[in-house]
Design a protein around this motif. Structure first.
Motif, mmCIF file in Angstrom:
data_model
loop_
_atom_site.group_PDB
_atom_site.id
_atom_site.type_symbol
_atom_site.label_atom_id
_atom_site.label_comp_id
_atom_site.label_asym_id
_atom_site.label_seq_id
_atom_site.Cartn_x
_atom_site.Cartn_y
_atom_site.Cartn_z
ATOM 1 N N LYS A 98 30.963 81.303 49.893
ATOM 2 C CA LYS A 98 30.701 80.585 48.863
ATOM 3 C C LYS A 98 29.659 79.377 49.401
ATOM 4 C CE LYS A 98 35.033 81.593 46.755
ATOM 5 N NZ LYS A 98 36.391 80.916 46.125
ATOM 6 N N PRO A 99 29.017 78.976 48.414
ATOM 7 C CA PRO A 99 28.036 77.571 48.796
ATOM 8 C C PRO A 99 29.022 76.549 48.568
ATOM 9 C CG PRO A 99 27.353 78.654 46.733
ATOM 10 C CD PRO A 99 28.292 79.674 47.320
ATOM 11 N N LEU A 100 28.681 75.337 48.995
ATOM 12 C CA LEU A 100 29.630 74.127 48.850
ATOM 13 C C LEU A 100 29.951 73.869 47.682
ATOM 14 C CD1 LEU A 100 31.315 72.032 50.583
ATOM 15 C CD2 LEU A 100 29.141 70.871 50.977
ATOM 16 N N VAL A 101 28.787 73.733 46.782
ATOM 17 C CA VAL A 101 29.039 73.140 45.432
ATOM 18 C C VAL A 101 29.958 74.103 44.971
ATOM 19 C CG1 VAL A 101 27.296 74.547 44.427
ATOM 20 C CG2 VAL A 101 27.987 72.343 43.324
ATOM 21 N N GLN A 102 29.918 75.343 45.019
ATOM 22 C CA GLN A 102 31.022 76.205 44.548
ATOM 23 C C GLN A 102 32.555 75.919 45.081
ATOM 24 O OE1 GLN A 102 30.444 80.479 44.912
ATOM 25 N NE2 GLN A 102 32.181 81.002 43.674
ATOM 26 N N ARG A 103 32.628 75.813 46.171
ATOM 27 C CA ARG A 103 34.065 75.388 46.897
ATOM 28 C C ARG A 103 34.505 74.031 46.187
ATOM 29 N NH1 ARG A 103 32.262 75.948 53.007
ATOM 30 N NH2 ARG A 103 30.775 77.091 52.264
ATOM 31 N N TRP A 116 25.734 79.173 41.027
ATOM 32 C CA TRP A 116 26.380 78.388 41.992
ATOM 33 C C TRP A 116 25.276 78.271 43.183
ATOM 34 C CZ3 TRP A 116 29.758 75.313 40.752
ATOM 35 C CH2 TRP A 116 31.009 75.751 40.047
ATOM 36 N N HIS A 117 24.578 79.377 43.384
ATOM 37 C CA HIS A 117 23.500 79.329 44.591
ATOM 38 C C HIS A 117 22.421 78.586 44.185
ATOM 39 C CE1 HIS A 117 25.216 81.753 47.780
ATOM 40 N NE2 HIS A 117 25.723 82.712 46.813
ATOM 41 N N ARG A 118 22.159 78.552 42.915
ATOM 42 C CA ARG A 118 21.076 77.646 42.349
ATOM 43 C C ARG A 118 21.484 76.141 42.406
ATOM 44 N NH1 ARG A 118 19.683 80.925 37.168
ATOM 45 N NH2 ARG A 118 19.193 82.902 38.073
ATOM 46 N N VAL A 119 22.660 76.039 41.840
ATOM 47 C CA VAL A 119 22.878 74.355 41.914
ATOM 48 C C VAL A 119 23.122 73.844 43.124
ATOM 49 C CG1 VAL A 119 24.793 72.936 41.135
ATOM 50 C CG2 VAL A 119 24.169 74.898 39.691
#
Length: 192
Positions: A98-103, A116-119
């Motif tokens: 998962k990208p960091l923002v999702q975590r 999540w990836h876009r953000v």
């Protein structure tokens, strides 16, 4: 209270600068960063990584500012910090599931994986831009203008970006059943 705690060294730097100038403000920010870490440990028995990284940078760049009597070193600190954050968010796009923002945010809101990836990529761009903006202001404007930009400009940019991010995520927020249909049931070791 958490907001004030996170920005404690910046606020003291700003106040000390307007009372005593850049060198006293730098020393105050260095001490405030150490106090912030100690207080975090005493209150919550943990210290956020961001505080450790920021304190390390302020001690190094602040120390060079005081020893070499050159304020450009402390002016580079926000740029280096923002670019380090950009690298961490960038790395999270390729390392881990998962990208960091999702975590950081999935316990608050559920959106499709692509969002999540876009953000996450938006945060990479934001941190790069913030670092560039800081150093341009440091070299193109007066020291006092830079100090005001550091507090109001960079913080203002961050708040605006966070509001835009929240609005964007809100467009794609999913109900729990939609999320489970896309991602499957939660892993046993994950908390609901």
């Amino acid at each position: 209270m958490k907001f004030l705690f996170d920005f404690f060294p910046i606020l003291l730097f700003f106040g000390a600068y307007h009372l005593e100038g850049i060198y006293v403000a730098t020393a105050v920010a260095m001490v405030a960063s150490v106090v912030q870490i100690a207080a975090g440990w005493l209150m919550w028995r943990k210290v956020e990584r961001m505080h450790w990284v920021s304190a390390g940078l302020i001690v190094v760049f602040g120390g060079m500012t005081l020893i070499l009597h050159n304020p450009l070193f402390i002016m580079w600190k926000p740029t280096i910090l923002n670019w380090l954050f950009a690298l961490v968010f960038l790395g999270s796009a390729f390392i881990g599931k998962k990208p960091l923002v999702q975590r950081m945010m999935e316990h608050i809101i559920q959106v499709p994986r692509a969002i999540w990836h876009r953000v996450n990529w938006a945060w990479v761009g934001f941190f790069v831009l913030s670092g560039v903006a800081n150093i341009l202001v440091a070299y193109q404007f007066s020291e006092e203008f830079w100090v005001n930009f550091k507090l109001f400009g960079l913080m203002g940019m961050t708040f605006v970006f966070m509001i835009l991010q929240g609005l964007y995520l809100g467009l794609y927020a999913e109900r729990p059943a939609e999320v489970e249909a896309e991602t499957g049931p939660p892993d046993r070791d994950e908390r609901p």
